[in-house]
Write a protein that holds these residues in place. Structure first.
Motif, PDB file in Angstrom:
ATOM      1  N   LYS A 154       1.184  -1.008  -0.185  1.00 20.89           N
ATOM      2  CA  LYS A 154       0.307  -0.278   0.268  1.00 20.89           C
ATOM      3  C   LYS A 154       0.449   1.199   0.164  1.00 20.89           C
ATOM      4  O   LYS A 154       0.287   1.897  -0.356  1.00 20.89           O
ATOM      5  CB  LYS A 154      -0.786   0.188   1.141  1.00 20.89           C
ATOM      6  CG  LYS A 154      -1.659  -0.988   1.312  1.00 20.89           C
ATOM      7  CD  LYS A 154      -2.903  -1.182   2.804  1.00 20.89           C
ATOM      8  CE  LYS A 154      -4.146  -1.944   2.877  1.00 20.89           C
ATOM      9  NZ  LYS A 154      -3.797  -2.462   3.942  1.00 20.89           N
ATOM     10  N   ARG A 155       1.783   1.311   0.541  1.00 22.22           N
ATOM     11  CA  ARG A 155       3.053   2.635   0.967  1.00 22.22           C
ATOM     12  C   ARG A 155       3.999   2.235   1.121  1.00 22.22           C
ATOM     13  O   ARG A 155       4.404   0.877   1.619  1.00 22.22           O
ATOM     14  CB  ARG A 155       2.320   3.417   2.323  1.00 22.22           C
ATOM     15  CG  ARG A 155       1.842   2.235   3.498  1.00 22.22           C
ATOM     16  CD  ARG A 155       2.218   3.493   3.847  1.00 22.22           C
ATOM     17  NE  ARG A 155       1.595   2.591   5.853  1.00 22.22           N
ATOM     18  CZ  ARG A 155       2.370   2.573   6.262  1.00 22.22           C
ATOM     19  NH1 ARG A 155       3.999   3.251   6.377  1.00 22.22           N
ATOM     20  NH2 ARG A 155       2.621   1.949   7.763  1.00 22.22           N
ATOM     21  N   HIS A 156       5.058   3.292   1.184  1.00 17.21           N
ATOM     22  CA  HIS A 156       6.483   2.904   1.492  1.00 17.21           C
ATOM     23  C   HIS A 156       6.591   3.088   2.763  1.00 17.21           C
ATOM     24  O   HIS A 156       5.506   3.769   3.807  1.00 17.21           O
ATOM     25  CB  HIS A 156       7.453   4.033   0.924  1.00 17.21           C
ATOM     26  CG  HIS A 156       6.913   4.228  -0.765  1.00 17.21           C
ATOM     27  ND1 HIS A 156       7.525   3.021  -1.457  1.00 17.21           N
ATOM     28  CD2 HIS A 156       7.148   5.231  -1.421  1.00 17.21           C
ATOM     29  CE1 HIS A 156       7.393   3.217  -2.546  1.00 17.21           C
ATOM     30  NE2 HIS A 156       7.409   5.140  -3.002  1.00 17.21           N
ATOM     31  N   LEU A 157       7.775   2.632   3.692  1.00 10.50           N
ATOM     32  CA  LEU A 157       7.777   2.875   5.008  1.00 10.50           C
ATOM     33  C   LEU A 157       8.416   4.436   5.235  1.00 10.50           C
ATOM     34  O   LEU A 157       8.070   4.644   6.571  1.00 10.50           O
ATOM     35  CB  LEU A 157       8.597   2.124   5.433  1.00 10.50           C
ATOM     36  CG  LEU A 157       9.211   0.738   4.987  1.00 10.50           C
ATOM     37  CD1 LEU A 157      10.009  -0.521   5.189  1.00 10.50           C
ATOM     38  CD2 LEU A 157       7.851  -0.301   5.643  1.00 10.50           C
ATOM     39  N   PHE A 158       8.935   4.864   4.318  1.00 14.99           N
ATOM     40  CA  PHE A 158       8.979   6.595   4.981  1.00 14.99           C
ATOM     41  C   PHE A 158       8.919   7.335   3.337  1.00 14.99           C
ATOM     42  O   PHE A 158       9.873   6.094   2.613  1.00 14.99           O
ATOM     43  CB  PHE A 158      10.880   6.335   6.082  1.00 14.99           C
ATOM     44  CG  PHE A 158      10.834   8.153   6.251  1.00 14.99           C
ATOM     45  CD1 PHE A 158       9.789   8.900   7.217  1.00 14.99           C
ATOM     46  CD2 PHE A 158      12.035   8.746   5.453  1.00 14.99           C
ATOM     47  CE1 PHE A 158      10.849  10.359   6.572  1.00 14.99           C
ATOM     48  CE2 PHE A 158      12.431  10.027   5.448  1.00 14.99           C
ATOM     49  CZ  PHE A 158      11.634  10.578   6.820  1.00 14.99           C
ATOM     50  N   GLN A 159       9.149   8.244   3.703  1.00 18.77           N
ATOM     51  CA  GLN A 159       9.634   8.840   2.288  1.00 18.77           C
ATOM     52  C   GLN A 159      10.101  10.850   2.535  1.00 18.77           C
ATOM     53  O   GLN A 159       9.563  10.960   3.594  1.00 18.77           O
ATOM     54  CB  GLN A 159       8.215   8.503   1.024  1.00 18.77           C
ATOM     55  CG  GLN A 159       7.307   9.471   1.080  1.00 18.77           C
ATOM     56  CD  GLN A 159       5.996   9.451   0.286  1.00 18.77           C
ATOM     57  OE1 GLN A 159       6.745   7.834  -0.515  1.00 18.77           O
ATOM     58  NE2 GLN A 159       5.799   9.603  -0.316  1.00 18.77           N
ATOM     59  N   THR A 160      10.637  11.548   2.276  1.00 23.82           N
ATOM     60  CA  THR A 160      10.771  12.549   1.946  1.00 23.82           C
ATOM     61  C   THR A 160      10.781  12.824   0.920  1.00 23.82           C
ATOM     62  O   THR A 160      11.828  13.074  -0.197  1.00 23.82           O
ATOM     63  CB  THR A 160      11.886  12.893   2.973  1.00 23.82           C
ATOM     64  OG1 THR A 160      12.032  14.495   3.723  1.00 23.82           O
ATOM     65  CG2 THR A 160      12.590  12.148   3.386  1.00 23.82           C
ATOM     66  N   GLU A 161      10.494  14.966   0.737  1.00 21.42           N
ATOM     67  CA  GLU A 161      10.879  15.415  -0.385  1.00 21.42           C
ATOM     68  C   GLU A 161      11.367  16.797  -0.090  1.00 21.42           C
ATOM     69  O   GLU A 161      11.478  17.589   1.262  1.00 21.42           O
ATOM     70  CB  GLU A 161       9.773  15.454  -1.249  1.00 21.42           C
ATOM     71  CG  GLU A 161       9.115  14.177  -2.194  1.00 21.42           C
ATOM     72  CD  GLU A 161       8.084  14.652  -2.768  1.00 21.42           C
ATOM     73  OE1 GLU A 161       7.839  14.569  -4.390  1.00 21.42           O
ATOM     74  OE2 GLU A 161       6.426  14.486  -2.487  1.00 21.42           O
ATOM     75  N   LYS A 162      12.385  17.092  -1.060  1.00 24.78           N
ATOM     76  CA  LYS A 162      13.071  18.629  -0.420  1.00 24.78           C
ATOM     77  C   LYS A 162      13.680  19.115  -2.147  1.00 24.78           C
ATOM     78  O   LYS A 162      13.786  18.429  -3.286  1.00 24.78           O
ATOM     79  CB  LYS A 162      14.558  17.735  -0.244  1.00 24.78           C
ATOM     80  CG  LYS A 162      15.107  19.008   0.197  1.00 24.78           C
ATOM     81  CD  LYS A 162      16.691  18.865   0.689  1.00 24.78           C
ATOM     82  CE  LYS A 162      17.380  17.680   0.604  1.00 24.78           C
ATOM     83  NZ  LYS A 162      18.854  17.777   1.030  1.00 24.78           N
ATOM     84  N   VAL A 163      13.090  20.227  -2.172  1.00 26.16           N
ATOM     85  CA  VAL A 163      14.052  20.960  -3.497  1.00 26.16           C
ATOM     86  C   VAL A 163      14.687  22.117  -2.456  1.00 26.16           C
ATOM     87  O   VAL A 163      14.428  22.594  -2.175  1.00 26.16           O
ATOM     88  CB  VAL A 163      12.800  21.571  -4.266  1.00 26.16           C
ATOM     89  CG1 VAL A 163      12.863  22.946  -5.031  1.00 26.16           C
ATOM     90  CG2 VAL A 163      11.588  21.489  -5.076  1.00 26.16           C
ATOM     91  N   SER A 164      15.687  22.360  -3.088  1.00 25.25           N
ATOM     92  CA  SER A 164      16.841  22.866  -3.507  1.00 25.25           C
ATOM     93  C   SER A 164      17.457  24.074  -4.420  1.00 25.25           C
ATOM     94  O   SER A 164      16.961  23.522  -5.556  1.00 25.25           O
ATOM     95  CB  SER A 164      18.016  22.357  -2.645  1.00 25.25           C
ATOM     96  OG  SER A 164      17.168  21.732  -1.681  1.00 25.25           O
TER      97      SER A 164
END
Length: 831
Positions: free
Chosen positions: A181-191
């Motif tokens: 159903k889903r990932h265990l953790f995720q993060t996004e970043k724009v720099s």
């Protein structure tokens, strides 16, 4: 910071959905072909090892792969269903061979030498005056659900005469349903990255972390891989390795020319490199794709194989106008390695399968065996040699104030691919789970525990205050702490109380402070203290004491002075790369031992001191991140410098003495790729004027006055002189130097793995007007003091043994009196 990162993700591993294995041989001789190139239809690269074997894993199906080897005909192999292993035979040919590849080792060396010679001309950070670009990064911790057996296993618990009792294990079943159903953790970043004046700065324009409204800034600053392969020390997972194109890389790496391939329509040499050391995980290996015309890096694959298998890729785009390859994409991946040694992280054991060449029984797969971490960055809006103005260049990373509250339209603008259902589900599910299970509070709780505080509601108990022991107070039992952000982010109240079982006296402190500058984390405070302190001890006000379960050195100290003081202070990080504390204090001092100070024909057994103090720590080579809540040191580099100046204030507030004190300390630390570490410490102090013994210098002795070596066995300190007796020397000016070199732990037996450290310490000093100090016998240090020793730390369960020998002008007549044997203890939290 790596410890926090590992604490957050705990264990990172991968069992890919699609995996093919095989071996490549010469058709005629049946000899294996090491370093043959394997290329799949989806762009995965691999090479055969020294035994001709290869393994490729992929999260998407592979239809075919191509095997090539210099001097042999390329072969295309179609993937057959239910066929995981392939025997590949290549036929040797002499057609169309380029002369440069006749001797692949010599050819590779020639190419690498040219690459090193021209690297400054090809390195964007050397060649270009300035550049800037934006980056979209996505990091996920996940697993491939099709790799996991979803059945519910029955496990035999025990057999009895009445029958067999079973326990149902549905761990894998539940785990597979989750990662479906889903990932265990995720993060996004724009720099936005900006380079100018030889400085590279990252400004984070937007960031979101699943399950956390306020992200963990330490994770955002964690350096998974270097910005460029051209850096002399290439960084992978916060460990620095010598780059394969560093100036001295030929001494450390072997190279082999594998093939020539076309990248962006330009021919490139394919060079395999591997660290010369045979032991595992001691260095990098990988492939460099080097442009045949300008000898620039067009692509790089870097990896480490050990307890964790780590790989990193760098892709470049050729800019014809500047004749330069510029980085446009990089990715990083951690999978679980093959190793029969368990490792511990914060008390939790991570198990690993046995080495494949050993006959070790395979254990049952756990959910953690299927997990992987992957980070991918895409660069865009690249502009070279433009007028770049970098705001606040002294920060390596800066987070914009509104970066945490970006709308979905912001992310849709920058995402490389449209967000899928699984990614959406990850954000929604983890956000709700985080609220339900109070994940943010748990993470904050863990960070505070590591730093020595036990949070209870709006108050953080200081675990340093619970218990200690010394020869004057006996057992010191206490309670103390500080209010936390749950009460107020802009105001704090702190204090402690303690009781000595031997001196029968209570000690206490109470203070309050208000934040006056959020960005610089500046506080203005006042406090009142009634306590005792070791005589002639040197303490830098700016330094925060690290949390220890115990501090062994004070155990044997018996000479203290009582002080009752009022003080006001201002602490700030306003000046770039510094921290400072400015203090105004008034203290009533009473020595708790037989001592009288003679000054201007007047005898003092107690006295009043009013002083102003400035204490500053400067870390010029460290990197810092500016967050909305303050500044964080994200990469500690050496040397570090600490300065402190103390000035008595005439007759203000009944001050008895006129004096000045200047204190200085610098530390240097160098970690080697083989795990060894060298540490240097230089410290000095100079006191001018009328200074009583309580406020002079003793250079941190740690030896008790007893007849035999056995009677003098105590615990060793961190930077103390182990053969110098307490109260043996006093100075009003001194300098000390310490050298330490730690070697790798050596396995003597299964649980006996000592860490060898060699130590040398030396000190010089002098005392002007020693006749002013009455009641305590002592010597001065004008002839110098020298000791050297060996530490065998962590021999068993953290316990170790150290031996030091005193020599030089202050050596004692009896040889045994110059020897100090101490116990050491290192608390292993699994870092």
């Amino acid at each position: 910071m790596k410890q926090l990162f590992l604490l957050f993700f705990f264990t990172l591993s991968l069992q890919a959905q699609f995996q093919i294995n095989g071996i490549v041989k010469n058709t005629n001789s049946n000899e294996v072909l090491p370093f043959a190139t394997i290329t799949t239809d989806i762009g995965n690269y691999s090479i055969t090892d020294v035994d001709g074997k290869f393994s490729i894993t992929s999260s998407t199906p592979i239809s075919f792969f191509i095997v090539s080897y210099i001097g042999y005909t390329k072969t295309k192999i179609n993937i057959q269903k239910n066929t995981p292993f392939y025997n590949v035979s290549l036929t040797q040919t002499t057609d169309n061979l380029n002369e440069v590849v006749i001797n692949t080792e010599n050819a590779a060396l020639a190419i690498i030498k040219k690459t090193i010679a021209l690297k400054d001309n090809n390195n964007p950070q050397k060649r270009l005056k300035s550049f800037e670009f934006k980056t979209y990064n996505k990091l996920i911790v996940s697993a491939n659900p099709d790799s996991i057996s979803g059945k519910i296993d029955s496990i035999i618990v025990r057999k009895t005469k009445k029958g067999i009792y079973y326990k149902i294990d549905s761990t894998n079943y539940k785990f597979k349903n989750t990662v479906n159903k889903r990932h265990l953790f995720q993060t996004e970043k724009v720099s936005q990255f900006q380079f100018g004046d030889n400085k590279l700065k990252e400004t984070i324009l937007g960031t979101k972390m699943a399950g956390l409204k306020q992200p963990l800034y330490e994770i955002l600053a964690f350096n998974l891989q270097s910005f460029s392969i051209y850096e002399p020390k290439y960084e992978l997972f916060e460990t620095k390795y010598n780059s394969p194109i560093a100036d001295n890389s030929l001494k450390e790496y072997n190279y082999k020319l594998l093939d020539t391939v076309a990248i962006a329509g330009r021919n490139s040499y394919m060079i395999y490199f591997k660290n010369k050391k045979k032991s595992k995980a001691k260095g990098l290996e990988g492939i460099l794709y080097i442009d045949e015309n300008n000898y620039a890096i067009a692509k790089a694959i870097v990896r480490i194989r050990g307890l964790l298998d780590i790989s990193a890729n760098h892709d470049f785009e050729y800019f014809a106008d500047e004749n330069i390859w510029f980085p446009i994409h990089k990715d990083f991946q951690i999978i679980k390695g093959k190793n029969d040694d368990d490792i511990k992280i914060f008390g939790g054991t991570i198990q690993f399968d046995g080495d494949m060449e050993q006959d070790l029984s395979a254990r049952k797969k756990q959910p953690s065996d299927y997990i992987y971490l992957r980070s991918e960055s895409h660069n865009f809006d690249i502009q070279n040699n433009k007028n770049v103005k970098i705001p606040n260049p002294f920060y390596a990373v800066e987070i914009e104030k509104n970066a945490l509250n970006k709308e979905e339209s912001f992310w849709e603008t920058f995402r490389k691919d449209s967000i899928d259902i699984r990614t959406k589900k990850t954000y929604s599910d983890l956000d709700s789970i985080a609220i339900r299970k109070k994940i943010a509070n748990r993470l904050q709780f863990g960070k505070k525990i590591i730093n020595g505080y036990l949070p209870i509601a709006f108050f953080d108990l200081d675990m340093r205050k619970f218990f200690s022991y010394n020869n004057y107070e006996g057992f010191r039992l206490g309670l103390g702490g500080v209010t936390n952000e749950r009460l107020s982010k802009d105001f704090r109240i702190e204090g402690y109380t303690a009781y000595g079982t031997k001196d029968g006296a209570f000690k206490y402190n109470i203070g309050a402070a208000v934040k006056v500058d959020k960005q610089a984390n500046s506080w203005l405070g006042v406090s009142y203290t009634d306590d005792v302190k070791e005589i002639a001890s040197t303490s830098f006000l700016i330094e925060k004491k690290p949390f220890k379960i115990y501090d062994p050195r004070p155990i044997n100290i018996s000479t203290f002075y009582n002080y009752v003081s009022w003080k006001s202070y201002f602490e700030t990080k306003q000046i770039p790369k510094t921290e400072s504390v400015w203090e105004l204090a008034h203290a009533e001092v009473e020595p708790k031992f037989n001592y009288t100070f003679l000054q201007n024909d007047k005898l003092y057994t107690s006295y009043t001191m009013t002083t102003a103090m400035a204490s500053l720590q400067w870390n010029p080579f460290s990197d810092f991140m500016q967050t909305p809540t303050g500044r964080i040191e994200i990469e500690k580099r050496f040397p570090k410098f600490t300065f402190q100046y103390t000035q008595s204030l005439g007759r203000l507030w009944d001050n008895d003495f006129d004096f000045s004190k200047f204190d200085f300390k610098t530390e240097y630390e160098k970690k080697y790729l083989n795990g060894q570490k060298t540490s240097l410490l230089f410290q000095a102090g100079y006191a001018l004027g009328d200074v009583p013994l309580t406020h002079l210098y003793n250079t941190s002795p740690n030896n008790i006055t007893k007849e035999t070596i056995r009677q003098r066995i105590t615990f060793s300190g961190k930077n103390s002189f182990e053969t110098m007796f307490f109260n043996e020397f006093f100075s009003n000016k001194y300098a000390l130097f310490q050298f330490k070199h730690g070697f790798n732990r050596v396995t003597l037996f299964k649980k006996i793995k000592p860490s060898l450290v060699i130590v040398t310490r030396m000190a010089w000093g002098n005392l002007e007007h020693p006749e002013q100090h009455l009641g305590l016998g002592f010597k001065t240090l004008e002839k110098g003091f020298f000791e050297s020793g060996i530490e065998l730390n962590q021999i068993f369960n953290g316990l170790g043994l150290t031996t030091f020998f005193r020599y030089g002008p202050n050596q004692l007549p009896k040889i045994e009196d110059n020897i100090a044997v101490k116990l050491s203890y290192v608390l292993n939290l699994g870092f």
